[in-house]
Motif scaffolding. Structure first.
Motif, short mmCIF file in Angstrom:
data_model
loop_
_atom_site.label_atom_id
_atom_site.label_comp_id
_atom_site.label_asym_id
_atom_site.label_seq_id
_atom_site.Cartn_x
_atom_site.Cartn_y
_atom_site.Cartn_z
N ALA A 195 0.83 -1.21 0.00
CA ALA A 195 0.00 0.00 0.00
C ALA A 195 0.86 1.25 0.00
O ALA A 195 0.57 2.23 -0.71
N ALA A 196 1.94 1.23 0.78
CA ALA A 196 2.85 2.38 0.82
C ALA A 196 3.51 2.60 -0.53
O ALA A 196 3.64 3.73 -1.02
N GLY A 197 3.94 1.51 -1.16
CA GLY A 197 4.56 1.63 -2.49
C GLY A 197 3.59 2.15 -3.53
O GLY A 197 3.94 2.97 -4.38
N MET A 198 2.33 1.69 -3.46
CA MET A 198 1.33 2.16 -4.41
C MET A 198 1.02 3.64 -4.20
O MET A 198 0.70 4.35 -5.16
N LEU A 199 1.13 4.11 -2.97
CA LEU A 199 0.92 5.55 -2.72
C LEU A 199 1.97 6.38 -3.44
O LEU A 199 1.67 7.44 -3.99
N TRP A 200 3.22 5.90 -3.46
CA TRP A 200 4.27 6.60 -4.20
C TRP A 200 3.92 6.67 -5.69
O TRP A 200 4.03 7.72 -6.32
N ILE A 201 3.51 5.54 -6.24
CA ILE A 201 3.18 5.51 -7.67
C ILE A 201 1.96 6.38 -7.97
O ILE A 201 1.95 7.13 -8.96
N LEU A 202 0.96 6.30 -7.11
CA LEU A 202 -0.25 7.09 -7.30
C LEU A 202 0.07 8.58 -7.25
O LEU A 202 -0.38 9.36 -8.10
N ASP A 203 0.86 9.00 -6.26
CA ASP A 203 1.20 10.41 -6.14
C ASP A 203 2.03 10.90 -7.32
O ASP A 203 1.81 12.01 -7.82
N ALA A 204 2.99 10.11 -7.74
CA ALA A 204 3.80 10.50 -8.89
C ALA A 204 2.94 10.67 -10.13
O ALA A 204 3.09 11.64 -10.90
N SER A 205 1.99 9.77 -10.33
CA SER A 205 1.13 9.82 -11.51
C SER A 205 0.22 11.04 -11.47
O SER A 205 0.04 11.73 -12.49
N ILE A 206 -0.37 11.33 -10.30
CA ILE A 206 -1.21 12.52 -10.17
C ILE A 206 -0.40 13.77 -10.47
O ILE A 206 -0.87 14.69 -11.15
N ASN A 207 0.83 13.82 -9.97
CA ASN A 207 1.66 15.01 -10.17
C ASN A 207 2.03 15.22 -11.63
O ASN A 207 2.20 16.36 -12.08
N ILE A 208 2.15 14.13 -12.39
CA ILE A 208 2.47 14.27 -13.82
C ILE A 208 1.38 15.04 -14.54
O ILE A 208 1.64 15.87 -15.42
N SER A 209 0.13 14.80 -14.17
CA SER A 209 -0.98 15.54 -14.78
C SER A 209 -1.21 16.88 -14.12
O SER A 209 -1.50 17.87 -14.80
N MET A 210 -1.07 16.96 -12.81
CA MET A 210 -1.48 18.15 -12.08
C MET A 210 -0.63 19.37 -12.41
O MET A 210 -1.15 20.47 -12.64
N GLU A 211 0.69 19.22 -12.43
CA GLU A 211 1.56 20.39 -12.63
C GLU A 211 1.31 21.07 -13.97
O GLU A 211 1.16 22.30 -14.01
N PRO A 212 1.24 20.33 -15.09
CA PRO A 212 0.98 21.02 -16.36
C PRO A 212 -0.38 21.71 -16.42
O PRO A 212 -0.55 22.66 -17.19
N PHE A 213 -1.36 21.26 -15.63
CA PHE A 213 -2.65 21.94 -15.61
C PHE A 213 -2.52 23.36 -15.10
O PHE A 213 -3.20 24.28 -15.58
N ARG A 214 -1.66 23.59 -14.12
CA ARG A 214 -1.42 24.95 -13.63
C ARG A 214 -0.79 25.81 -14.72
O ARG A 214 -1.18 26.96 -14.93
N ALA A 215 0.20 25.25 -15.40
CA ALA A 215 0.85 26.00 -16.48
C ALA A 215 -0.08 26.20 -17.67
O ALA A 215 0.04 27.18 -18.40
N PHE A 216 -1.01 25.28 -17.88
CA PHE A 216 -1.96 25.33 -18.99
C PHE A 216 -2.77 26.62 -18.95
O PHE A 216 -3.04 27.24 -19.98
N VAL A 217 -3.15 27.04 -17.74
CA VAL A 217 -3.90 28.29 -17.58
C VAL A 217 -3.05 29.47 -18.03
O VAL A 217 -3.51 30.36 -18.75
N GLY A 218 -1.78 29.48 -17.61
CA GLY A 218 -0.89 30.57 -18.02
C GLY A 218 -0.63 30.59 -19.50
O GLY A 218 -0.46 31.66 -20.09
N ASP A 219 -0.58 29.41 -20.13
CA ASP A 219 -0.33 29.33 -21.57
C ASP A 219 -1.50 29.89 -22.38
O ASP A 219 -1.30 30.62 -23.35
#
Length: 508
Positions: free
Chosen positions: A107-131
């Motif tokens: 479960a702890a390992g899956m949390l790392w993978i889940l968080d990394a995956s969410i961050n891959i999408s989340m960060e560009p969404f913030r920049a998407f607004v600025g673009d």
């Protein structure tokens, strides 16, 4: 001739922000249920903060990297949208796997993978607004994102509770995850992929040529610090490295709490990163993404440095709430610490309802906050909302009936909506388009660092100051919100800083 980006319509902004509904669906499922999953699989109260460091650590590493890469990515799918798609695929798969973990380390390992995956999408969404939006409409885009964050999180946080009312089993044998949690995660995987997919197919991105026509491709960040030379990087690295290394040694030799390793080793690694920059500065041709992120980190605009303190105290409070609300409510309001008991699972489900409630109130707050801004200005509006969040967390201590905690969620909802929009509104206009991604990733550091600090010291504060009573984590969070409210008043906005929010214009 330099053209200005055209204003986008309400529905165009709606479409480009809709994917955040899916991202927050996955994020809210994680926040409301991960502590419950860890406790079910045998984690004790002092171990839970250590297990939660997956989120901040992956955010610290992934967001600036993805930001830098997306700044420099151009293909048939666009600039940011390739990362939306990659993140959505891996996040959805992680949501399907995580509730089926049978042992704690999985479960702890899956949390790392889940968080990394969410961050891959989340960060560009913030920049998407600025673009995509002209500067005067960027805060409107962030407010729309806050609205979708609230809407998505309401349903996601309440899903186990809703499913239990439809007859899905809310209890399971010791060491197994209840079906209510499993099915909630399965539904979240579908919602996330569909929502992000809608933004990908319904939104466009400006080409490099179009951005050049807007005069934004060659902009430079207005930094207040010169580029550091080798010697300065070395000295700065020493200031972090030596005390942190000694601290790590003391933790090991004296047998201090292992949670302190999170803080001390993190500082050691930051010092090593600066030593690496010292070595790379001696190589004139060295210019990697690592160099860019490190240079920009120490050359942030002044307003970004001031907002860093506001973000620090705001997110320390939020992390305290996310980690300890389940334990606080089940023990203080339901009177049980047994994860296998029906009463505990009833209380844990109610926490999901509470998390859904504050996200629901945040969706309403996203409509009200622009009115507050028009009357009070950006800084005072954010300060008031943070104080409402402090009052909401503090009220956990004296409210006895868990039903009345819904009232506490009003203040927390306003704070949450404000945190997700107004700091970005204050930041709007001082970041160059060609570095929007990397600076948004760096701004995330000041969300991540307080979470790492919270994971390091919250357990110790509760153990030695409050006899390991998790309800006092809410009090600590309230104090942190109050400090953020004080710090935001000291932020100096640029002259003429004007933004367009839902409902009209405002001056900070």
């Amino acid at each position: 001739m330099v053209n200005e980006k055209p204003n986008l319509s309400f529905w165009q902004i709606w479409n480009m922000c809709f994917g955040f509904l899916g991202i927050q669906f996955g994020f809210a499922l994680q926040n409301a249920n991960v502590s419950r999953i860890f406790q079910t699989l045998g984690a004790d109260m002092e171990t839970i903060p250590l297990l939660w460091i997956a989120g901040p650590v992956t955010g610290l590493l992934v967001q600036p990297i993805v930001g830098y890469l997306s700044d420099n990515t151009w293909n048939r799918l666009g600039r940011r949208r390739p990362y939306f798609l990659i993140g959505a695929i891996f996040t959805s798969l992680s949501l399907l796997v995580m509730p089926n973990a049978s042992v704690l380390w999985v479960a702890a390992g899956m949390l790392w993978i889940l968080d990394a995956s969410i961050n891959i999408s989340m960060e560009p969404f913030r920049a998407f607004v600025g673009d995509n939006l002209p500067k005067r409409q960027q805060p409107k885009g962030y407010a729309m994102q806050s609205f979708f964050i609230g809407v998505g999180a309401v349903v996601a946080s309440m899903l186990p509770w809703i499913l239990s009312h439809f007859g899905v089993s809310n209890s399971a044998p010791e060491g197994q995850i209840p079906d209510t949690v499993k099915y909630a995660f399965y539904m979240g995987a579908v919602v996330l992929f569909v929502a992000v997919g809608w933004t990908i197919i319904s939104s466009k991105e400006y080409s490099p040529e179009e951005l050049a026509a807007f005069g934004e491709q060659d902009e430079e960040a207005q930094s207040d610090s010169p580029v550091r030379d080798s010697g300065r990087w070395f000295k700065s690295g020493m200031l972090f490295m030596v005390p942190a290394a000694l601290g790590t040694l003391l933790v090991w030799m004296l047998g201090w709490d292992k949670q302190l390793y999170i803080l001390s080793i993190g500082l050691v690694l930051f010092g090593l990163a600066q030593w690496l920059m010292s070595w790379r500065r001696k190589t004139p041709k060295a210019n990697s993404g690592f160099d860019t992120v490190m240079d920009d980190l120490f050359a942030m605009p002044q307003i970004m440095r001031q907002l860093a303190w506001v973000q620090f105290f705001s997110w320390f409070a939020l992390f305290a709430m996310w980690i300890y609300t389940t334990a606080a409510v089940t023990s203080h309001h339901y009177g049980t610490d047994d994860p296998a008991s029906e009463l505990f699972n009833h209380g844990a489900n109610w926490v999901g309802v509470l998390f859904g409630a504050y996200n629901g109130f945040s969706a309403l707050a996203a409509i009200i906050i622009p009115v507050m801004v028009s009357r009070m200005g950006l800084r005072m509006a954010h300060s008031v909302n943070l104080l409402l969040g402090a009052l909401g967390l503090l009220s956990f201590l004296w409210i006895k009936d868990p039903q009345w905690l819904l009232l506490s969620m009003v203040g927390i909802g306003f704070a949450w909506a404000s945190i997700l929009s107004l700091p970005y509104a204050m930041l709007a206009g001082c970041l160059p388009s060609n570095k929007m991604g990397v600076y948004m990733g760096i701004f995330n550091f000041f969300i991540v660092i307080p979470q790492l600090l919270a994971a390091s010291i919250l357990g110790l504060l509760l153990r030695y100051g409050f006899e390991s009573n998790p309800i006092y984590a809410m009090v600590i969070g309230a104090v942190s919100f109050a400090l953020a409210a004080i710090m935001v008043v000291k932020v100096k906005l640029q002259n003429g800083h004007q933004v367009e929010l839902v409902g009209g214009g405002a001056h900070g």
